[in-house]
Design a protein around this motif. Structure first.
Motif, PDB file in Angstrom:
ATOM      1  N   TYR A 189      37.985 -42.203  41.401  1.00 11.39           N
ATOM      2  CA  TYR A 189      37.729 -42.288  39.868  1.00 11.39           C
ATOM      3  C   TYR A 189      38.918 -42.493  39.070  1.00 11.39           C
ATOM      4  O   TYR A 189      39.261 -43.163  37.988  1.00 11.39           O
ATOM      5  CB  TYR A 189      37.207 -40.950  39.110  1.00 11.39           C
ATOM      6  N   GLU A 242      40.056 -46.012  38.904  1.00 10.03           N
ATOM      7  CA  GLU A 242      39.002 -46.731  37.996  1.00 10.03           C
ATOM      8  C   GLU A 242      39.143 -46.312  36.477  1.00 10.03           C
ATOM      9  O   GLU A 242      38.997 -47.352  35.480  1.00 10.03           O
ATOM     10  CB  GLU A 242      37.437 -46.331  38.396  1.00 10.03           C
ATOM     11  N   MET A 243      39.407 -45.161  36.334  1.00  9.72           N
ATOM     12  CA  MET A 243      39.782 -44.903  34.879  1.00  9.72           C
ATOM     13  C   MET A 243      41.047 -45.528  34.209  1.00  9.72           C
ATOM     14  O   MET A 243      41.304 -45.655  33.015  1.00  9.72           O
ATOM     15  CB  MET A 243      39.615 -43.299  34.662  1.00  9.72           C
ATOM     16  N   ARG A 256      40.595 -48.640  33.229  1.00 11.96           N
ATOM     17  CA  ARG A 256      39.956 -48.945  31.856  1.00 11.96           C
ATOM     18  C   ARG A 256      41.038 -48.121  30.775  1.00 11.96           C
ATOM     19  O   ARG A 256      40.250 -48.131  29.525  1.00 11.96           O
ATOM     20  CB  ARG A 256      38.620 -48.010  31.847  1.00 11.96           C
ATOM     21  N   SER A 307      29.285 -45.026  36.220  1.00  9.74           N
ATOM     22  CA  SER A 307      29.522 -43.895  35.791  1.00  9.74           C
ATOM     23  C   SER A 307      30.897 -43.795  34.902  1.00  9.74           C
ATOM     24  O   SER A 307      31.051 -43.652  33.726  1.00  9.74           O
ATOM     25  CB  SER A 307      29.667 -42.617  36.706  1.00  9.74           C
ATOM     26  N   THR A 308      31.764 -44.583  35.667  1.00 12.15           N
ATOM     27  CA  THR A 308      33.201 -44.918  34.814  1.00 12.15           C
ATOM     28  C   THR A 308      33.056 -45.688  33.698  1.00 12.15           C
ATOM     29  O   THR A 308      33.562 -45.483  32.564  1.00 12.15           O
ATOM     30  CB  THR A 308      34.193 -45.244  36.064  1.00 12.15           C
TER      31      THR A 308
END
Length: 314
Positions: free
Chosen positions: A58, A61-62, A65, A304-305
């Motif tokens: 995660y 991935e975050m 973003r 989800s992300t």
């Protein structure tokens, strides 16, 4: 607290909690500039994970973003030390909450951090929910396959719960008297089981999915992830059977996003929590994914992300 020269990508950092240095991975977005301001996320992982597992999925991935993301090893886990006289693999709920508060404090020292949010997966959902009750420095929270409402999940069969407590009590007494660690496999899965052996035990309704992730041949098992083992300190149930976030759900004031799969065996842990919330909150369900799918499967992680990023950016 260590603040090395920070660059885009993964940065190894440390911060103080309980007087020792916890070790973390600080993921920074592409084009990172210390003179700019970023929204930051403190991550909370499933039991009994280390930072290279779900948080290692995660975090990048975050960061993609646009967020700063801190994943770290709790006291006594992974690269973080146990307290003097204590033992590794000792992931105790109340300390997880305080470790999280200290992680928030650490993020608060970084001049490029604008706001701080919390993201928890599985047990991490309970940790983030619990930490946020009295830590309003956390401005929003999101949970994925969260185990917040653990009572309806762990205490349905009181006989089993009391057997777990009896074993944990005995383990704690043994460790006190001998001064030596006492380890077991709280999720029944050991580091040696084959998939056929584990599934054949018939004790875990998510056995196949669990093994595919945590087993010795799994994508994030002991054969793949440094410092990870399925073995854990024997008195764990004395704290893991207590869920704080569930019972203080109506005190949570931060806007919250709850993501889960209605078809997952653990869905009740989200639905019963949602029923108790009185704050502004959103619920997003994905029936096509299972509980463990959200840990690592690309479609589930992307879903989800993406949702968490949209929610935190509102």
């Amino acid at each position: 607290m260590t603040n090395p020269t920070l660059i885009a990508g993964n940065n190894k950092v440390t911060f103080k909690s309980f007087g020792v240095d916890l070790v973390g991975d600080l993921y920074l977005p592409e084009g990172f500039n210390e003179s700019k301001k970023y929204k930051a996320i403190v991550g909370a992982s499933p039991f009994p994970q280390v930072k290279e597992q779900v948080l290692g999925t995660y975090g990048p991935e975050m960061a993609k973003r646009g967020f700063v993301f801190l994943g770290f090893d709790y006291l006594g886990m992974g690269d973080s030390p146990a307290l003097p006289g204590e033992y590794k693999q000792s992931r105790y709920m109340f300390r997880l909450i305080e470790n999280t508060w200290d992680a928030v404090s650490y993020l608060g020292t970084l001049p490029f951090v604008e706001e701080i949010y919390g993201l928890g997966v599985c047990q991490g959902g309970s940790i983030i929910a619990s930490a946020s009750v009295t830590d309003h420095r956390i401005k929003k929270i999101a949970t994925v396959s969260g185990m917040m409402a653990a009572d309806g999940f762990q205490w349905t069969d009181r006989n089993i719960a009391n057997m777990m407590i009896e074993a944990a009590n005995a383990s704690r007494q043994k460790m006190y008297e001998t001064g030596e660690a006492d380890y077991n496999a709280p999720n029944v899965l050991t580091d040696e089981y084959t998939k056929e052996e584990f599934v054949g035990l018939g004790v875990n309704p998510m056995a196949a999915d669990t093994y595919d992730y945590y087993g010795k041949d799994g994508v994030a098992g002991p054969g793949t992830i440094k410092n990870f083992t399925n073995m854990h300190i024997g008195d764990q149930a004395m704290q893991s059977l207590i869920s704080i976030g569930e019972h203080y759900a109506d005190k949570i004031v931060q806007p919250s996003l709850i993501i889960y799969s209605p078809s997952a065996f653990t869905a009740i842990c989200s639905t019963q929590f949602i029923e108790k919330l009185t704050n502004e909150h959103e619920v997003l369900t994905f029936d096509e994914f299972g509980h463990v799918d959200f840990y690592y499967k690309p479609d589930a992680v992307k879903a989800s992300t993406d949702a968490v990023a949209e929610f935190f950016n509102k």
